[in-house]
Scaffold this active site. Structure first.
Site: not given
Lengths: 292, 292
Positions: A238, A286
């Site tokens: 993250r 991502h």
């Protein structure tokens, strides 16, 4: 990996079951027919749709993006199934009082293991040198994986699988988790003082911690300084695990030699973000682990 | 992996043993003290040196480069130990009539496995796109390794270890060897017709065959055409396994999307060789597996 908020009613309604499937278009198109077919194969009379009246929803299947923010509008819902591995968008939502399950499917785990082992090996053998230039004949052999210290922060479903794959490739793998764990082939550390041990001398650091208040900016000037000089950071976890300015300072100062980032504090990463232009940062959008 | 040419005399001479160690400077400097110390620890009175009179040499330890070409000048030698995995420089030398051993140490095998898995994973996840450009947010996820067909040509000491590591990473691994073999997790093919099966539909091909008259240019226009469109070739084996002009034609025509080459017909690869400037070729300077 479910975190029950209250007990699940045991009886399935005898009427038609309404499953609200809230996800971006491509995910919806891929999964909706499969979920409908699977429920039908189980003999259940269910409709799986994106546009059900909230008051009539029995089950929620959702990606934790902006589509659903208030769970209180689904009074009849019995369970919410999140399709994301990450929990930061749902764990602290006060309107979520129904049982929550998180999907962690083999595909997500495999994708993450493949992304992480690929980038660890990339930095381990120093392949950028050859990808970026095809001149010269400088026969510098990398050391062997058994002499390369790799630290995985987070030993959950994804981090544990990555640590296992790296250990199978002979790396000297250390792992860190909040609570003590043991894992074959991995030197495990835990708790605040364990973090220092886990990072000291680490040459490649993979961060796969959940995004919680405790892990916010866990990679910062102090923890970068614990790592081996010229260490590499790989962050498919993250964006909030890293203090952005400290990362750039550590790269510019030489304490770190490279960062490969798949997650960011703002996604999509803005085109003018300093990470984009930095020569020692690899940006990937991502993609380490997608629902597939 | 020895290929005895005649029986080894059973008695070690009671006088001082002369071991000729013929290797380039850095290899000599690294290994000579270790070999001397190991022989001494075994209670043997031996000298290990680069400049012994040929007539007095008892044992040869050598790298098969230009330093030794005529083995007939060592009438007293009992054994030759080659430090290279490759055999092409020694197998057909008519002056080599003494027993030959080939060193295959764990470090060579591990280095090769790390190089091969690194580059297979690199092409598998498509990381060049992100290494070469940090703009955009195109979330194209690679398929999973279990859906990626990788073929390893050669299932010997090195090829077999690479195939095993790739199978452990979930790839759909096919292997080919001259004589039939079986290996867990690998779909094995053998012989000339097996080669066609092994390459048909292969998306990533790793060539680790020995360089013999039978394997000369085994990767050519005909065999490239068997592979999946856009296939990738990784050649850490020997340069002569590839027909150079056919490789460039297959890359230019799109049948192949990339080639990562660690070995070449001429080494060091000349600076003006067309491989150097080709945008779809990665050149590495024969570092996949070094004696270390």
């Amino acid at each position: 990996m479910s975190a029950p908020r209250k007990s699940v009613p045991s009886k399935i309604p005898s009427r038609k079951i309404n499953v609200l499937f809230s996800a971006p278009g491509p995910v919806y198109d891929e999964f909706q027919p499969a979920i409908s077919a699977a429920l039908s194969a189980e003999g259940l009379d269910a409709q799986v749709a994106a546009d059900l009246p909230p008051a009539e929803v029995d089950y929620l299947v959702f990606t934790p993006n902006e589509l659903i923010t208030d769970f209180s509008v689904f009074p009849r819902a019995r369970l919410a199934l999140s399709l994301w591995a990450g929990v930061e968008r749902v764990l602290h939502n006060p309107t979520l009082t129904l049982p929550l399950a998180r999907m962690v499917d083999p595909g997500q785990r495999e994708g993450m293991v493949e992304f992480v082992t690929a980038h660890v090996l990339r930095h381990h053998i120093g392949m950028d040198r050859h990808i970026l230039s095809s001149s010269g004949w400088d026969q510098v052999a990398p050391k062997l994986a058994r002499h390369r210290r790799v630290t995985v922060l987070g030993l959950g479903e994804l981090g544990g699988a990555c640590a296992a794959a790296l250990a199978a490739l002979n790396f000297d793998v250390h792992g860190w988790s909040r609570r003590p764990r043991t894992q074959a082939g991995v030197t495990c550390h835990a708790g605040p003082e364990g973090l220092e041990q886990a990072l000291s001398g680490a040459e490649i650091v993979v961060s796969l911690l959940p995004n919680t208040p405790e892990t916010e900016a866990v990679l910062n000037a102090r923890t970068f300084a614990l790592m081996a000089p010229g260490a590499v950071v790989i962050n498919p976890g993250r964006g909030a695990l890293i203090e952005d300015a400290a990362l750039i300072a550590a790269l510019d100062g030489g304490q770190l030699s490279h960062a490969t980032l798949d997650t960011f504090r703002i996604e999509p990463l803005p085109e003018d973000h300093p990470f984009r232009a930095h020569p020692k940062i690899t940006v990937s959008p991502h993609v380490a682990s997608l629902v597939r």
